[in-house]
Design a protein around this motif. Structure first.
Motif: not given
Length: 275
Positions: A29, A263-264, A266-268, A270-274
């Motif tokens: 992360s 989603s929260e 996942r954001k830890t 990468t900087n990409r939105d998934e």
């Protein structure tokens, strides 16, 4: 950082490029992760290569880079994965209860966890294990896992012999459901698989402080947590793979258990939105 730990870290990072199942997981992360009630379904070795891992409701267990923590197959534990300078990075290896048969138990009591340092022998053994796993046949993986446990024992960590709790009925059901994680696990199907009446099954699970639906939910969400942490699959696809027809319902259940949405989390990583 010692040279051998740097080599171990670089070797671990290279496995990110391997497009096949491996007998270990790499968690990372770039911002802090705080996950509640993370299920520990099997005895779990966590080797921290970068950053700091904190475990427990009050973060009473602290494992910095260059250390490891071995967790018993306890139901759940709160955890924080904290990057330092760059990222948090850890190698996770889970074990079967049978892997510990090589150790003679002198007590029926199990340790909840123990900690140690990745010295030269352990670090090189772990590095060799990861590199070997990328080209070896899966049928041979359990032999090297047992060898890894023996190395830990020979390094002076006697507690490895009592870290595995005997699988409860809950653990047995988790293993069963894991074999078909997206399947339709009705109560009738569960009772048929374990050859118990519904009333007997409910009574036994109540004695363990749980119930059938909680086990199904925890097993599915535990697998989902693993997929969010180790893949870049879309959240909707992860929900489907874990037996949820509705992504919104999956997200609600995930946050209810872990205190964070997929989603929260996942954001830890990468900087990409998934989505």
């Amino acid at each position: 950082m010692h040279d051998y730990l740097q080599e171990l870290t670089e070797s671990a990072k290279k496995t990110r490029q391997v497009d096949k199942p491996l007998p270990f997981s790499l968690y990372s992360s770039i911002t802090e992760q705080h996950i509640l009630n993370a299920p520990i379904m099997k005895p779990l070795l966590i080797c921290v290569l970068a950053g700091v891992k904190q475990l427990g409701k009050d973060s009473e267990i602290v494992c910095p880079a260059g250390g490891f923590v071995f967790l018993s197959n306890s139901p759940t534990i709160d955890m924080r994965n904290i990057p330092v300078n760059e990222e948090y990075l850890a190698v996770l290896i889970d074990f079967e209860y049978s892997d510990f048969n090589q150790f003679k138990r002198t007590t029926n009591q199990s340790k909840k966890y123990f900690q140690g340092n990745l010295d030269y022998m352990l670090a090189k053994t772990l590095q060799q294990y990861m590199e070997w796993s990328t080209y070896s046949h899966p049928a041979a993986w359990h032999f090297r896992k047992k060898e890894l446990l023996q190395i830990i024992y020979q390094c002076g960590y006697d507690d490895v012999g009592v870290i595995a709790e005997h699988p409860s009925l809950s653990h047995q059901l988790q293993d069963l459901i894991s074999e078909d994680i997206s399947g339709d696990w009705s109560v009738d199907r569960v009772t048929a698989k374990v050859a118990l009446s519904e009333s007997t099954l409910r009574r036994k699970l109540k004695a363990e402080g749980t119930d059938i639906h909680a086990i199904i939910n925890r097993t599915r969400l535990g697998h989902a947590l693993h997929l969010v942490q180790t893949t870049m699959d879309p959240i909707g696809r992860i929900a489907e793979r874990c037996g949820y027809s509705s992504q919104s319902r999956f997200t609600d259940k995930f946050k209810q258990l872990f205190g964070i949405t997929p989603s929260e989390l996942r954001k830890t990583r990468t900087n990409r939105d998934e989505t």
